[in-house]
Design a protein around this motif. Structure first.
Motif, mmCIF file in Angstrom:
data_model
loop_
_atom_site.group_PDB
_atom_site.id
_atom_site.type_symbol
_atom_site.label_atom_id
_atom_site.label_comp_id
_atom_site.label_asym_id
_atom_site.label_seq_id
_atom_site.Cartn_x
_atom_site.Cartn_y
_atom_site.Cartn_z
ATOM 1 N N GLN A 39 -53.757 48.876 -44.378
ATOM 2 C CA GLN A 39 -54.978 49.014 -43.565
ATOM 3 C C GLN A 39 -54.658 49.730 -42.247
ATOM 4 O OE1 GLN A 39 -58.417 47.555 -44.028
ATOM 5 N NE2 GLN A 39 -58.614 49.070 -42.419
ATOM 6 N N ASN A 40 -53.600 49.272 -41.596
ATOM 7 C CA ASN A 40 -53.193 49.833 -40.317
ATOM 8 C C ASN A 40 -52.737 51.280 -40.479
ATOM 9 O OD1 ASN A 40 -52.588 49.429 -37.457
ATOM 10 N ND2 ASN A 40 -50.455 49.655 -38.092
ATOM 11 N N TYR A 41 -51.945 51.522 -41.523
ATOM 12 C CA TYR A 41 -51.457 52.886 -41.773
ATOM 13 C C TYR A 41 -52.620 53.838 -42.038
ATOM 14 C CZ TYR A 41 -49.033 56.907 -43.500
ATOM 15 O OH TYR A 41 -48.593 58.198 -43.644
ATOM 16 N N ALA A 42 -53.565 53.395 -42.867
ATOM 17 C CA ALA A 42 -54.712 54.241 -43.222
ATOM 18 C C ALA A 42 -55.523 54.597 -41.977
ATOM 19 C CB ALA A 42 -55.586 53.540 -44.261
ATOM 20 N N LEU A 56 -60.042 49.001 -49.647
ATOM 21 C CA LEU A 56 -60.770 47.869 -50.218
ATOM 22 C C LEU A 56 -59.736 46.961 -50.866
ATOM 23 C CD1 LEU A 56 -63.401 50.115 -52.017
ATOM 24 C CD2 LEU A 56 -63.779 48.868 -49.899
ATOM 25 N N THR A 57 -59.699 45.706 -50.480
ATOM 26 C CA THR A 57 -58.726 44.823 -51.119
ATOM 27 C C THR A 57 -59.425 43.540 -51.554
ATOM 28 O OG1 THR A 57 -57.922 43.268 -49.455
ATOM 29 C CG2 THR A 57 -57.155 45.502 -49.264
ATOM 30 N N THR A 58 -58.921 42.980 -52.648
ATOM 31 C CA THR A 58 -59.411 41.668 -53.068
ATOM 32 C C THR A 58 -58.210 40.824 -53.465
ATOM 33 O OG1 THR A 58 -59.759 42.589 -55.283
ATOM 34 C CG2 THR A 58 -61.700 42.361 -53.889
ATOM 35 N N GLY A 59 -58.232 39.584 -53.024
ATOM 36 C CA GLY A 59 -57.211 38.620 -53.428
ATOM 37 C C GLY A 59 -55.834 38.853 -52.837
ATOM 38 N N PHE A 60 -55.770 39.436 -51.640
ATOM 39 C CA PHE A 60 -54.459 39.698 -51.059
ATOM 40 C C PHE A 60 -54.258 39.027 -49.712
ATOM 41 C CE2 PHE A 60 -53.779 42.676 -54.353
ATOM 42 C CZ PHE A 60 -52.411 42.814 -54.422
ATOM 43 N N ASP A 61 -55.038 37.998 -49.433
ATOM 44 C CA ASP A 61 -54.996 37.425 -48.097
ATOM 45 C C ASP A 61 -53.632 36.860 -47.719
ATOM 46 O OD1 ASP A 61 -57.547 38.242 -47.932
ATOM 47 O OD2 ASP A 61 -58.436 36.287 -48.338
ATOM 48 N N ASP A 62 -53.128 35.937 -48.513
ATOM 49 C CA ASP A 62 -51.872 35.290 -48.110
ATOM 50 C C ASP A 62 -50.742 35.549 -49.089
ATOM 51 O OD1 ASP A 62 -53.093 34.021 -45.887
ATOM 52 O OD2 ASP A 62 -54.102 32.698 -47.316
ATOM 53 N N ILE A 63 -50.912 36.559 -49.933
ATOM 54 C CA ILE A 63 -49.902 36.775 -50.962
ATOM 55 C C ILE A 63 -48.812 37.698 -50.452
ATOM 56 C CG2 ILE A 63 -49.486 37.762 -53.249
ATOM 57 C CD1 ILE A 63 -52.339 36.885 -53.953
ATOM 58 N N ARG A 64 -47.564 37.282 -50.659
ATOM 59 C CA ARG A 64 -46.437 38.148 -50.337
ATOM 60 C C ARG A 64 -45.648 38.420 -51.610
ATOM 61 N NH1 ARG A 64 -45.145 39.108 -44.968
ATOM 62 N NH2 ARG A 64 -44.114 40.843 -46.001
ATOM 63 N N PHE A 65 -45.120 39.636 -51.708
ATOM 64 C CA PHE A 65 -44.293 39.997 -52.842
ATOM 65 C C PHE A 65 -42.881 40.275 -52.369
ATOM 66 C CE2 PHE A 65 -48.616 41.234 -54.015
ATOM 67 C CZ PHE A 65 -48.759 40.450 -55.144
ATOM 68 N N ALA A 66 -41.992 40.458 -53.322
ATOM 69 C CA ALA A 66 -40.614 40.790 -52.973
ATOM 70 C C ALA A 66 -40.621 42.026 -52.068
ATOM 71 C CB ALA A 66 -39.813 41.062 -54.240
ATOM 72 N N LEU A 96 -57.674 51.307 -53.065
ATOM 73 C CA LEU A 96 -58.067 50.017 -53.620
ATOM 74 C C LEU A 96 -56.798 49.238 -53.944
ATOM 75 C CD1 LEU A 96 -60.367 48.210 -54.876
ATOM 76 C CD2 LEU A 96 -59.864 49.360 -57.027
ATOM 77 N N LEU A 97 -56.708 48.031 -53.429
ATOM 78 C CA LEU A 97 -55.563 47.167 -53.704
ATOM 79 C C LEU A 97 -56.122 45.860 -54.238
ATOM 80 C CD1 LEU A 97 -52.451 46.752 -53.383
ATOM 81 C CD2 LEU A 97 -52.944 45.806 -51.128
ATOM 82 N N THR A 98 -55.810 45.565 -55.496
ATOM 83 C CA THR A 98 -56.421 44.391 -56.102
ATOM 84 C C THR A 98 -55.487 43.775 -57.140
ATOM 85 O OG1 THR A 98 -58.417 43.624 -57.233
ATOM 86 C CG2 THR A 98 -57.623 45.792 -57.856
ATOM 87 N N GLN A 99 -55.867 42.640 -57.662
ATOM 88 C CA GLN A 99 -55.122 42.037 -58.769
ATOM 89 C C GLN A 99 -56.029 41.995 -59.978
ATOM 90 O OE1 GLN A 99 -52.178 38.891 -58.069
ATOM 91 N NE2 GLN A 99 -53.237 38.586 -56.140
ATOM 92 N N ARG A 100 -55.517 42.501 -61.094
ATOM 93 C CA ARG A 100 -56.280 42.478 -62.339
ATOM 94 C C ARG A 100 -55.394 41.934 -63.441
ATOM 95 N NH1 ARG A 100 -58.642 48.534 -62.263
ATOM 96 N NH2 ARG A 100 -59.950 48.285 -60.427
ATOM 97 N N ALA A 101 -55.870 40.906 -64.094
ATOM 98 C CA ALA A 101 -55.131 40.314 -65.218
ATOM 99 C C ALA A 101 -53.667 40.067 -64.860
ATOM 100 C CB ALA A 101 -55.224 41.237 -66.441
#
Length: 179
Positions: A39-42, A56-66, A96-101
């Motif tokens: 978001q900041n970079y964009a 546009l993001t969905t479902g990424f509020d508190d999720i961290r990945f490796a 768009l950054l989201t989680q699907r299946a």
């Protein structure tokens, strides 16, 4: 006159160097996570390039990945936006950054002039798309490019977050995985 012109050039270079330095050190990524960093970079990129960008993001509020997954996805966004700025003559970009299946899906879409995928090899090299594909492969993601002249370009990245045995592969145990 001449002095003012030189001062203008110096100021432009200064701004570009600041942007590059900032671009190379996504400290925010480490602390705030992928969605916030993108978001900041964009927003910064949009200011720098004059091209509207929206995330546009969905479902990424508190999720961290490796960390390597986050870093490579972030770098793919940077590279894609860099291409848009250099080649596309676009007016806007949507990310768009989201989680699907259970997969992380990242889509970067511009409304620029697009290009033909027929002479694929030359385009992929020239546009740094090979590097983006390699980054995706490093983290077990797939990257597909859709484009045609006059139709803009979209880049689709899909990163599976679970193996077939339902083991979590890239979800970090905690936000402190950044060491």
């Amino acid at each position: 006159g001449y002095i003012e012109a030189v001062a203008d050039i110096a100021q432009t270079i200064d701004k570009s160097v600041d942007f590059l330095a900032w671009e190379l050190h996504p400290a925010l990524l480490q602390h705030a996570g992928l969605a916030t960093a993108i978001q900041n970079y964009a927003a910064q990129w949009s200011q720098h390039s004059g091209i509207a960008a929206r995330l546009l993001t969905t479902g990424f509020d508190d999720i961290r990945f490796a960390p390597n997954a986050e870093t490579n996805l972030y770098r793919i966004v940077q590279e894609a936006l860099n291409n848009t700025h250099k080649h596309a003559r676009a007016e806007s970009v949507e990310i768009l950054l989201t989680q699907r299946a259970g997969d992380v899906v990242l889509i970067i879409e511009d409304d620029g002039r697009g290009f033909s995928l027929k002479g694929k090899k030359t385009h992929l090299k020239g546009l740094g798309l090979t590097g983006m594909k390699e980054r995706a492969a490093l983290i077990g993601a797939t990257l597909d490019i859709e484009s045609s002249p006059g139709k803009g370009t979209s880049i689709h990245v899909r990163l599976p977050t679970k193996t077939k045995k339902k083991r979590n592969v890239i979800k970090a145990a905690s936000a402190t995985n950044w060491g």
